[in-house]
Design a protein around this motif. Structure first.
Motif, PDB file in Angstrom:
ATOM      1  N   LEU A 268       0.839  -1.207   0.000  1.00  0.00           N
ATOM      2  CA  LEU A 268       0.000   0.000   0.000  1.00  0.00           C
ATOM      3  C   LEU A 268       0.872   1.255   0.000  1.00  0.00           C
ATOM      4  CD1 LEU A 268      -2.822   1.255   0.159  1.00  0.00           C
ATOM      5  CD2 LEU A 268      -2.682   1.047   2.655  1.00  0.00           C
ATOM      6  N   VAL A 269       1.952   1.223   0.758  1.00  0.00           N
ATOM      7  CA  VAL A 269       2.902   2.344   0.749  1.00  0.00           C
ATOM      8  C   VAL A 269       3.456   2.546  -0.656  1.00  0.00           C
ATOM      9  CG1 VAL A 269       5.141   3.160   1.608  1.00  0.00           C
ATOM     10  CG2 VAL A 269       3.519   2.081   3.179  1.00  0.00           C
ATOM     11  N   TRP A 270       3.804   1.434  -1.308  1.00  0.00           N
ATOM     12  CA  TRP A 270       4.316   1.499  -2.691  1.00  0.00           C
ATOM     13  C   TRP A 270       3.297   2.176  -3.608  1.00  0.00           C
ATOM     14  CZ3 TRP A 270       2.548  -0.443  -7.356  1.00  0.00           C
ATOM     15  CH2 TRP A 270       3.463  -0.453  -8.424  1.00  0.00           C
ATOM     16  N   LEU A 271       2.035   1.770  -3.495  1.00  0.00           N
ATOM     17  CA  LEU A 271       0.988   2.303  -4.365  1.00  0.00           C
ATOM     18  C   LEU A 271       0.779   3.798  -4.117  1.00  0.00           C
ATOM     19  CD1 LEU A 271      -1.164   1.715  -6.496  1.00  0.00           C
ATOM     20  CD2 LEU A 271      -2.743   1.151  -4.643  1.00  0.00           C
TER      21      LEU A 271
ATOM     22  N   GLY B 268       4.003  10.399  -6.726  1.00  0.00           N
ATOM     23  CA  GLY B 268       5.190  10.823  -7.465  1.00  0.00           C
ATOM     24  C   GLY B 268       5.253  10.343  -8.898  1.00  0.00           C
ATOM     25  N   GLY B 269       4.689   9.157  -9.146  1.00  0.00           N
ATOM     26  CA  GLY B 269       4.711   8.619 -10.498  1.00  0.00           C
ATOM     27  C   GLY B 269       5.974   7.862 -10.858  1.00  0.00           C
ATOM     28  N   TYR B 270       6.853   7.649  -9.876  1.00  0.00           N
ATOM     29  CA  TYR B 270       8.116   6.959 -10.155  1.00  0.00           C
ATOM     30  C   TYR B 270       8.102   5.568  -9.534  1.00  0.00           C
ATOM     31  CZ  TYR B 270       9.828  11.639 -11.337  1.00  0.00           C
ATOM     32  OH  TYR B 270       9.989  12.891 -11.894  1.00  0.00           O
ATOM     33  N   VAL B 271       8.198   4.528 -10.378  1.00  0.00           N
ATOM     34  CA  VAL B 271       8.209   3.155  -9.881  1.00  0.00           C
ATOM     35  C   VAL B 271       9.434   2.912  -9.010  1.00  0.00           C
ATOM     36  CG1 VAL B 271       8.348   0.725 -10.544  1.00  0.00           C
ATOM     37  CG2 VAL B 271       6.890   2.281 -11.844  1.00  0.00           C
ATOM     38  N   SER B 272      10.582   3.416  -9.431  1.00  0.00           N
ATOM     39  CA  SER B 272      11.821   3.187  -8.689  1.00  0.00           C
ATOM     40  C   SER B 272      11.745   3.790  -7.290  1.00  0.00           C
ATOM     41  CB  SER B 272      13.015   3.768  -9.455  1.00  0.00           C
ATOM     42  OG  SER B 272      12.812   5.153  -9.734  1.00  0.00           O
TER      43      SER B 272
ATOM     44  N   LYS C 103      20.264   8.103  -9.553  1.00  0.00           N
ATOM     45  CA  LYS C 103      21.001   9.188 -10.213  1.00  0.00           C
ATOM     46  C   LYS C 103      20.082   9.981 -11.135  1.00  0.00           C
ATOM     47  CE  LYS C 103      25.570   6.992 -10.147  1.00  0.00           C
ATOM     48  NZ  LYS C 103      26.670   6.421 -10.987  1.00  0.00           N
ATOM     49  N   ARG C 104      19.211   9.271 -11.866  1.00  0.00           N
ATOM     50  CA  ARG C 104      18.278   9.971 -12.757  1.00  0.00           C
ATOM     51  C   ARG C 104      17.234  10.754 -11.963  1.00  0.00           C
ATOM     52  NH1 ARG C 104      18.797   5.085 -15.772  1.00  0.00           N
ATOM     53  NH2 ARG C 104      16.836   4.278 -14.930  1.00  0.00           N
ATOM     54  N   LEU C 105      16.804  10.196 -10.830  1.00  0.00           N
ATOM     55  CA  LEU C 105      15.856  10.928  -9.977  1.00  0.00           C
ATOM     56  C   LEU C 105      16.468  12.232  -9.485  1.00  0.00           C
ATOM     57  CD1 LEU C 105      14.393   7.992  -7.861  1.00  0.00           C
ATOM     58  CD2 LEU C 105      13.035   9.552  -9.265  1.00  0.00           C
ATOM     59  N   LEU C 106      17.704  12.171  -9.047  1.00  0.00           N
ATOM     60  CA  LEU C 106      18.376  13.350  -8.514  1.00  0.00           C
ATOM     61  C   LEU C 106      18.631  14.402  -9.587  1.00  0.00           C
ATOM     62  CD1 LEU C 106      20.937  11.643  -6.096  1.00  0.00           C
ATOM     63  CD2 LEU C 106      18.829  12.842  -5.486  1.00  0.00           C
TER      64      LEU C 106
ATOM     65  N   ARG D 252       3.871   5.154 -16.951  1.00  0.00           N
ATOM     66  CA  ARG D 252       2.796   5.511 -17.870  1.00  0.00           C
ATOM     67  C   ARG D 252       1.451   5.110 -17.285  1.00  0.00           C
ATOM     68  NH1 ARG D 252       5.079   3.019 -23.410  1.00  0.00           N
ATOM     69  NH2 ARG D 252       6.112   1.628 -21.938  1.00  0.00           N
ATOM     70  N   SER D 253       0.446   5.947 -17.492  1.00  0.00           N
ATOM     71  CA  SER D 253      -0.872   5.699 -16.905  1.00  0.00           C
ATOM     72  C   SER D 253      -1.677   4.685 -17.690  1.00  0.00           C
ATOM     73  CB  SER D 253      -1.659   7.026 -16.824  1.00  0.00           C
ATOM     74  OG  SER D 253      -1.811   7.585 -18.126  1.00  0.00           O
ATOM     75  N   LYS D 254      -1.258   4.412 -18.919  1.00  0.00           N
ATOM     76  CA  LYS D 254      -1.999   3.433 -19.728  1.00  0.00           C
ATOM     77  C   LYS D 254      -1.103   2.293 -20.117  1.00  0.00           C
ATOM     78  CE  LYS D 254      -5.136   6.839 -21.778  1.00  0.00           C
ATOM     79  NZ  LYS D 254      -5.670   7.426 -23.017  1.00  0.00           N
TER      80      LYS D 254
END
Length: 204
Positions: free
Chosen positions: A135-138, A144-148, A191-194, A202-204
């Motif tokens: 649930l925290v993950w979801l 944020g929209g970031y899976v990582s 690194k990419r997040l920072l 993607r939402s779809k």
């Protein structure tokens, strides 16, 4: 003493071998004729397979990756192994997924396998804690929209949730170690997040 050590070591090997089953690699190779390690991020996991074959296949891989470690850990527990041995076997299963001997030790990032193994380590507490971690993950993913980012933070969150659900210390320590391991495996994503270059889900 030696026999006890041998049995414990055998459980760790079993955990590693169960976790090393290369689910995404085999599906991509059999159904598309593609080595998933040469596609997208090169990661041998559900997220990268989803980029190649869609969300349904990603979901299937995630489930299998959860079960492969989880069933092994459950079996080890049912055979009466100590908490420390079960916790180490859970860690070994994720190591197997991340560094499979069959793929030159180049595997996935271990998120699904971590959740699957920890679900079975100490019922019923772990069976309550792991869905809460999911649930925290979801929630983090939705915000944020970031899976990582969702993966990393939820695993650290799970390490704190487990003892709150009455799960013994060895499993919380294993969970924390697996969160650190996952962060290492996501280091390129970090690194990419920072730098603001990480792709959103993607939402779809």
């Amino acid at each position: 003493m030696m026999w006890s050590f041998f049995v414990s070591f055998a459980w760790l090997v079993l955990g590693y071998l169960a976790g090393s089953f290369p689910t995404a690699y085999l599906i991509a190779l059999r159904l598309r004729g593609i080595d998933i390690r040469t596609y997208g991020s090169g990661n041998v996991g559900a997220t990268n397979l989803g980029r190649l074959m869609g969300k349904k296949w990603a979901f299937l891989v995630a489930i299998v990756d959860m079960l492969k470690g989880g069933v092994a850990v459950l079996m080890i527990r049912l055979f009466g192994a100590s908490d420390v041995t079960v916790a180490m076997a859970a860690f070994a299963a994720v190591m197997g997924h991340n560094y499979p001997i069959w793929l030159d030790f180049k595997g996935g990032k271990g998120v699904s396998t971590t959740y699957g193994t920890l679900f079975f380590v100490a019922p019923p507490g772990s069976m309550i804690a792991v869905p809460l971690g999911g649930l925290v993950w979801l929630i983090i993913l939705k915000i944020g929209g970031y899976v990582s980012l969702a993966s990393i933070l939820s695993l650290f969150g799970l390490a704190f949730i487990l003892p709150l659900c009455g799960v013994p210390a060895p499993f919380a320590l294993s969970a924390f170690g697996l969160a650190v391991l996952s962060t290492w495996r996501h280091r390129a994503n970090v690194k990419r997040l920072l730098s603001g270059r990480e792709s959103r889900a993607r939402s779809k």
